[in-house]
Design an enzyme around this catalytic site. Structure first.
Site, PDB file in Angstrom:
ATOM      1  CE  LYS A   8      22.847 -31.355  80.722  1.00  0.00           C
ATOM      2  NZ  LYS A   8      22.889 -30.817  79.332  1.00  0.00           N
ATOM      3  N   PRO A  90      23.889 -42.428  77.898  1.00  0.00           N
ATOM      4  CG  PRO A  90      22.717 -41.844  75.978  1.00  0.00           C
ATOM      5  CD  PRO A  90      22.511 -42.238  77.407  1.00  0.00           C
ATOM      6  N   GLY A  92      28.323 -38.418  74.839  1.00  0.00           N
ATOM      7  CA  GLY A  92      28.195 -37.539  73.680  1.00  0.00           C
ATOM      8  C   GLY A  92      26.765 -37.244  73.324  1.00  0.00           C
ATOM      9  CB  ALA A  93      23.772 -38.177  74.836  1.00  0.00           C
ATOM     10  N   GLY A  97      25.515 -37.053  81.683  1.00  0.00           N
ATOM     11  CA  GLY A  97      25.708 -38.271  82.465  1.00  0.00           C
ATOM     12  C   GLY A  97      26.954 -38.263  83.329  1.00  0.00           C
ATOM     13  N   GLY A  98      28.086 -37.847  82.775  1.00  0.00           N
ATOM     14  CA  GLY A  98      29.317 -37.792  83.559  1.00  0.00           C
ATOM     15  C   GLY A  98      29.232 -36.796  84.693  1.00  0.00           C
ATOM     16  CB  ALA A 100      24.395 -37.068  86.549  1.00  0.00           C
ATOM     17  CG  ASP A 132      26.763 -30.139  82.904  1.00  0.00           C
ATOM     18  OD1 ASP A 132      27.821 -30.622  83.342  1.00  0.00           O
ATOM     19  OD2 ASP A 132      26.175 -30.609  81.915  1.00  0.00           O
TER      20      ASP A 132
END
Length: 251
Positions: A8, A90, A92-93, A97-98, A100, A132
């Site tokens: 996202k 990636p 720390g972006a 991602g985690g 999701a 999130d």
């Protein structure tokens, strides 16, 4: 079963106030983008977790996918499984991602083992795993408030535009970045700003993390400037960074 958890971006991120629980009340707009991990789950004789792609530098029990499995296992008679997570989004972006991965794991288990969980119940499970995570259950544009876990659907379609995301080598710790922030309640509602022409967003929609991050990591600010030099209609750091996205007209 195989699913593809997507990232996202945040269109605006206002940090309004610090909460008694040491989190912060925010206002942001979450928008899904098609940078995807790969998550596969099969029944197995014993529980097993495999990571390929980008290496996860943490023990398996701390991974949100594993936590999601054991969270549901407490309430349902789930069999032992083998989980294969191929990481592409990636770390720390600021791309979620985690989160999701965790949300897609809940949805996968719900479908694979016929748990009959409603979207609302899956979102409640997701909230236990991260602020999130709940967004990725419905995975559609939404205004996030409070900790980012209270969601309101919004009508926003950027499919006519091209979204480019650049992730520098810098990795940022969200908690540390929050420690630099001075909250501010006196901001214009993102519900109003997002409905104005995209050409106006550059002057009106802000990410409160940018000022403190850019002052410490000039290379991230340079990416945003590069986006505008190359014709972006709007560019911003996503979340607490370090990735920067640009929204461009399609050729």
């Amino acid at each position: 079963m195989v699913v593809f958890p997507n990232a996202k971006i945040n269109l605006g991120l206002n940090i309004l106030q610090k909460r008694p629980d040491n989190f912060h009340d925010i206002q942001t707009i979450f928008y899904p983008v098609m940078i995807k991990d790969v998550l596969e789950v099969v029944e197995n004789e014993k529980f097993e977790f495999i990571n390929t792609g980008l290496k996860i530098d943490a023990p398996a029990e701390k991974n949100l996918v594993v936590k999601a499995y054991f969270l549901l296992k407490k309430d349902f008679n789930l069999p032992e499984v083998k989980i294969h997570l191929h990481k592409i989004i990636p770390f720390g972006a600021g791309l979620g991602g985690g989160s999701a991965d965790a949300a897609f794991m809940i949805k996968l288990l719900n479908e694979m083992f016929n748990l009959s969980l409603s979207d609302k119940k899956m979102m409640n499970y997701a909230k236990f795993l991260g602020s999130d995570c709940a967004f990725f259950i419905l995975n559609q544009p939404a205004l996030g408030s409070q900790k980012g876990d209270v969601l309101e659907k919004i009508e926003l379609d950027l499919s006519d535009y091209k979204i480019i995301v650049i992730k520098p080598y810098v990795q940022l710790n969200t908690a540390k970045v929050y420690s630099y922030i001075t909250p501010n309640k006196n901001v214009e509602d993102l519900r109003i700003l997002i409905n104005k022409p995209i050409e106006t967003w550059k002057k009106t929609i802000k990410n409160d993390f940018e000022k403190v991050v850019f002052s410490r990591h000039h290379e991230i600010a340079d990416i945003k400037n590069l986006m505008y030099k190359n014709g972006a209609l709007f560019s911003s750091m996503s979340g607490s960074g370090s990735s920067v996205f640009g929204i461009f007209k399609r050729d």
